[in-house]
Design a protein around this motif. Structure first.
Motif, PDB file in Angstrom:
ATOM      1  N   TYR A   1       0.817  -1.209   0.000  1.00  0.00           N
ATOM      2  CA  TYR A   1       0.000   0.000   0.000  1.00  0.00           C
ATOM      3  C   TYR A   1       0.853   1.263   0.000  1.00  0.00           C
ATOM      4  CZ  TYR A   1      -4.416  -2.414   0.265  1.00  0.00           C
ATOM      5  OH  TYR A   1      -5.511  -3.180  -0.041  1.00  0.00           O
ATOM      6  N   ALA A   2       2.025   1.213   0.607  1.00  0.00           N
ATOM      7  CA  ALA A   2       2.927   2.373   0.580  1.00  0.00           C
ATOM      8  C   ALA A   2       3.379   2.665  -0.847  1.00  0.00           C
ATOM      9  CB  ALA A   2       4.122   2.134   1.492  1.00  0.00           C
ATOM     10  N   ILE A   3       3.712   1.633  -1.587  1.00  0.00           N
ATOM     11  CA  ILE A   3       4.134   1.816  -2.983  1.00  0.00           C
ATOM     12  C   ILE A   3       2.979   2.377  -3.812  1.00  0.00           C
ATOM     13  CG2 ILE A   3       4.776   0.556  -5.086  1.00  0.00           C
ATOM     14  CD1 ILE A   3       6.420  -1.321  -3.161  1.00  0.00           C
ATOM     15  N   ARG A   4       1.800   1.818  -3.630  1.00  0.00           N
ATOM     16  CA  ARG A   4       0.638   2.298  -4.380  1.00  0.00           C
ATOM     17  C   ARG A   4       0.303   3.748  -4.013  1.00  0.00           C
ATOM     18  NH1 ARG A   4      -3.248  -3.024  -3.725  1.00  0.00           N
ATOM     19  NH2 ARG A   4      -2.182  -4.303  -5.288  1.00  0.00           N
ATOM     20  N   SER A   5       0.394   4.082  -2.726  1.00  0.00           N
ATOM     21  CA  SER A   5       0.090   5.449  -2.276  1.00  0.00           C
ATOM     22  C   SER A   5       1.119   6.441  -2.797  1.00  0.00           C
ATOM     23  CB  SER A   5       0.013   5.509  -0.752  1.00  0.00           C
ATOM     24  OG  SER A   5      -1.081   4.752  -0.287  1.00  0.00           O
ATOM     25  N   GLU A   6       2.390   6.017  -2.831  1.00  0.00           N
ATOM     26  CA  GLU A   6       3.425   6.908  -3.369  1.00  0.00           C
ATOM     27  C   GLU A   6       3.183   7.165  -4.853  1.00  0.00           C
ATOM     28  OE1 GLU A   6       8.218   7.368  -4.054  1.00  0.00           O
ATOM     29  OE2 GLU A   6       7.488   5.623  -2.972  1.00  0.00           O
ATOM     30  N   ARG A   7       2.839   6.132  -5.586  1.00  0.00           N
ATOM     31  CA  ARG A   7       2.528   6.298  -7.011  1.00  0.00           C
ATOM     32  C   ARG A   7       1.350   7.266  -7.184  1.00  0.00           C
ATOM     33  NH1 ARG A   7       1.465   0.914  -8.850  1.00  0.00           N
ATOM     34  NH2 ARG A   7       3.661   0.600  -8.421  1.00  0.00           N
ATOM     35  N   GLN A   8       0.342   7.107  -6.322  1.00  0.00           N
ATOM     36  CA  GLN A   8      -0.834   7.982  -6.393  1.00  0.00           C
ATOM     37  C   GLN A   8      -0.466   9.432  -6.097  1.00  0.00           C
ATOM     38  OE1 GLN A   8      -3.880   7.076  -3.502  1.00  0.00           O
ATOM     39  NE2 GLN A   8      -5.045   8.914  -3.997  1.00  0.00           N
ATOM     40  N   VAL A   9       0.326   9.675  -5.044  1.00  0.00           N
ATOM     41  CA  VAL A   9       0.629  11.051  -4.646  1.00  0.00           C
ATOM     42  C   VAL A   9       1.432  11.777  -5.725  1.00  0.00           C
ATOM     43  CG1 VAL A   9       2.812  10.747  -3.344  1.00  0.00           C
ATOM     44  CG2 VAL A   9       1.184  12.507  -2.657  1.00  0.00           C
ATOM     45  N   ARG A  10       2.308  11.068  -6.417  1.00  0.00           N
ATOM     46  CA  ARG A  10       3.126  11.710  -7.456  1.00  0.00           C
ATOM     47  C   ARG A  10       2.262  12.371  -8.531  1.00  0.00           C
ATOM     48  NH1 ARG A  10       8.600  10.305  -7.559  1.00  0.00           N
ATOM     49  NH2 ARG A  10       9.170   8.647  -6.104  1.00  0.00           N
ATOM     50  N   GLY A  11       1.094  11.822  -8.785  1.00  0.00           N
ATOM     51  CA  GLY A  11       0.205  12.383  -9.796  1.00  0.00           C
ATOM     52  C   GLY A  11      -0.953  13.183  -9.236  1.00  0.00           C
ATOM     53  N   ALA A  12      -0.981  13.369  -7.920  1.00  0.00           N
ATOM     54  CA  ALA A  12      -2.124  14.045  -7.292  1.00  0.00           C
ATOM     55  C   ALA A  12      -2.123  15.548  -7.596  1.00  0.00           C
ATOM     56  CB  ALA A  12      -2.093  13.828  -5.781  1.00  0.00           C
ATOM     57  N   ALA A  13      -3.295  16.065  -7.867  1.00  0.00           N
ATOM     58  CA  ALA A  13      -3.447  17.509  -8.102  1.00  0.00           C
ATOM     59  C   ALA A  13      -3.050  18.270  -6.841  1.00  0.00           C
ATOM     60  CB  ALA A  13      -4.896  17.820  -8.464  1.00  0.00           C
ATOM     61  N   GLY A  14      -2.225  19.287  -7.006  1.00  0.00           N
ATOM     62  CA  GLY A  14      -1.823  20.129  -5.890  1.00  0.00           C
ATOM     63  C   GLY A  14      -0.613  19.651  -5.121  1.00  0.00           C
ATOM     64  N   PHE A  15      -0.103  18.441  -5.419  1.00  0.00           N
ATOM     65  CA  PHE A  15       1.078  17.927  -4.732  1.00  0.00           C
ATOM     66  C   PHE A  15       2.312  18.658  -5.230  1.00  0.00           C
ATOM     67  CE2 PHE A  15       4.650  14.823  -4.862  1.00  0.00           C
ATOM     68  CZ  PHE A  15       4.886  14.766  -3.495  1.00  0.00           C
ATOM     69  N   LEU A  16       3.125  19.180  -4.300  1.00  0.00           N
ATOM     70  CA  LEU A  16       4.318  19.948  -4.660  1.00  0.00           C
ATOM     71  C   LEU A  16       5.609  19.155  -4.486  1.00  0.00           C
ATOM     72  CD1 LEU A  16       3.308  23.305  -2.913  1.00  0.00           C
ATOM     73  CD2 LEU A  16       2.997  22.663  -5.321  1.00  0.00           C
ATOM     74  N   THR A  17       5.782  18.530  -3.351  1.00  0.00           N
ATOM     75  CA  THR A  17       6.973  17.746  -3.069  1.00  0.00           C
ATOM     76  C   THR A  17       6.729  16.912  -1.822  1.00  0.00           C
ATOM     77  OG1 THR A  17       9.392  17.816  -2.836  1.00  0.00           O
ATOM     78  CG2 THR A  17       8.143  19.488  -1.631  1.00  0.00           C
ATOM     79  N   GLY A  18       7.599  15.935  -1.595  1.00  0.00           N
ATOM     80  CA  GLY A  18       7.439  15.106  -0.414  1.00  0.00           C
ATOM     81  C   GLY A  18       8.704  14.362  -0.072  1.00  0.00           C
ATOM     82  N   ALA A  19       8.662  13.649   1.047  1.00  0.00           N
ATOM     83  CA  ALA A  19       9.797  12.847   1.484  1.00  0.00           C
ATOM     84  C   ALA A  19       9.295  11.688   2.333  1.00  0.00           C
ATOM     85  CB  ALA A  19      10.780  13.696   2.280  1.00  0.00           C
ATOM     86  N   LEU A  20      10.016  10.580   2.251  1.00  0.00           N
ATOM     87  CA  LEU A  20       9.754   9.387   3.056  1.00  0.00           C
ATOM     88  C   LEU A  20      10.964   9.151   3.949  1.00  0.00           C
ATOM     89  CD1 LEU A  20       8.570   6.972   0.216  1.00  0.00           C
ATOM     90  CD2 LEU A  20       7.120   8.155   1.859  1.00  0.00           C
ATOM     91  N   LEU A  21      10.716   8.718   5.173  1.00  0.00           N
ATOM     92  CA  LEU A  21      11.805   8.414   6.087  1.00  0.00           C
ATOM     93  C   LEU A  21      11.541   7.075   6.769  1.00  0.00           C
ATOM     94  CD1 LEU A  21      14.433   9.334   7.513  1.00  0.00           C
ATOM     95  CD2 LEU A  21      12.965  10.315   9.293  1.00  0.00           C
ATOM     96  N   PRO A  22      12.279   6.036   6.364  1.00  0.00           N
ATOM     97  CA  PRO A  22      12.186   4.780   7.113  1.00  0.00           C
ATOM     98  C   PRO A  22      13.002   4.932   8.398  1.00  0.00           C
ATOM     99  CG  PRO A  22      13.671   4.528   5.243  1.00  0.00           C
ATOM    100  CD  PRO A  22      13.144   5.927   5.206  1.00  0.00           C
ATOM    101  N   ASP A  23      12.353   4.798   9.517  1.00  0.00           N
ATOM    102  CA  ASP A  23      12.992   4.957  10.822  1.00  0.00           C
ATOM    103  C   ASP A  23      13.256   3.565  11.396  1.00  0.00           C
ATOM    104  OD1 ASP A  23      13.917   6.125  13.166  1.00  0.00           O
ATOM    105  OD2 ASP A  23      12.035   7.133  13.663  1.00  0.00           O
ATOM    106  N   ARG A  24      13.722   3.489  12.599  1.00  0.00           N
ATOM    107  CA  ARG A  24      13.971   2.199  13.248  1.00  0.00           C
ATOM    108  C   ARG A  24      12.672   1.623  13.804  1.00  0.00           C
ATOM    109  NH1 ARG A  24      15.778   6.378  16.178  1.00  0.00           N
ATOM    110  NH2 ARG A  24      17.983   6.376  15.816  1.00  0.00           N
ATOM    111  N   ASP A  25      12.704   0.365  14.181  1.00  0.00           N
ATOM    112  CA  ASP A  25      11.595  -0.311  14.851  1.00  0.00           C
ATOM    113  C   ASP A  25      10.287  -0.273  14.056  1.00  0.00           C
ATOM    114  OD1 ASP A  25      10.463  -1.839  16.904  1.00  0.00           O
ATOM    115  OD2 ASP A  25       9.877  -0.072  18.054  1.00  0.00           O
ATOM    116  N   LYS A  26      10.374  -0.558  12.761  1.00  0.00           N
ATOM    117  CA  LYS A  26       9.201  -0.642  11.880  1.00  0.00           C
ATOM    118  C   LYS A  26       8.401   0.661  11.845  1.00  0.00           C
ATOM    119  CE  LYS A  26       7.507  -4.231  14.092  1.00  0.00           C
ATOM    120  NZ  LYS A  26       8.371  -4.218  15.252  1.00  0.00           N
ATOM    121  N   THR A  27       9.093   1.785  11.922  1.00  0.00           N
ATOM    122  CA  THR A  27       8.456   3.100  11.935  1.00  0.00           C
ATOM    123  C   THR A  27       8.759   3.828  10.631  1.00  0.00           C
ATOM    124  OG1 THR A  27       8.692   3.190  14.332  1.00  0.00           O
ATOM    125  CG2 THR A  27       8.284   5.284  13.199  1.00  0.00           C
TER     126      THR A  27
END
Length: 142
Positions: free
Chosen positions: A23-49
């Protein structure tokens, strides 16, 4: 003005990671084409966060993305998959994202816990360790 949305999710078991990543991959694909989206970032943290930070031309654009497509389909699953979830939103002048350290401070001071069905002891009070900020990945619109 730019609307910034920040989320922090901790997946409660490795058993939920395959579905979470799908779902994260699908949501990222969706956001890239979303109207009004300017930029973003993902951060994989420790402990499944996992953290996401996105900038939008308006709150309405972010909400339209949030309640549609892959993101809408993922939201009910996160109630069961996560034991910690939180969100923070704010308006800012700059169209660039703040640092992860600044985002963490915003989450702690302005954020709120989201509903999860199996909350950890730390969930309601946003009592979590400072994020490991290495390994961030940018999200750019298509």
């Amino acid at each position: 003005m730019v609307f910034v949305s920040l989320t922090r999710l901790r997946v409660r078991s490795v058993w939920f990671m395959p579905g979470f990543f799908l779902y994260a991959i699908r949501s990222e694909r969706q956001v890239r084409g979303a109207a009004g989206f300017l930029t973003g970032a993902l951060l994989p943290d420790r402990d499944k966060t996992f953290w996401t930070m996105t900038a939008w031309d308006s709150e309405a654009s972010m909400r339209a993305y949030m309640i549609s497509g892959a993101h809408k389909a993922a939201m009910p699953k996160l109630l069961h998959w996560c034991d910690e979830a939180s969100v923070a939103h704010w308006m800012q002048e700059a169209d660039t994202l703040p640092s992860w350290e600044q985002a963490d401070e915003r989450m702690r001071t302005e954020g709120r816990a989201s509903k999860v069905l199996h909350p950890s002891a730390a969930h309601a009070g946003l009592q979590y360790n400072a994020p490991r900020t290495a390994g961030s990945a940018s999200i750019r619109p298509v």
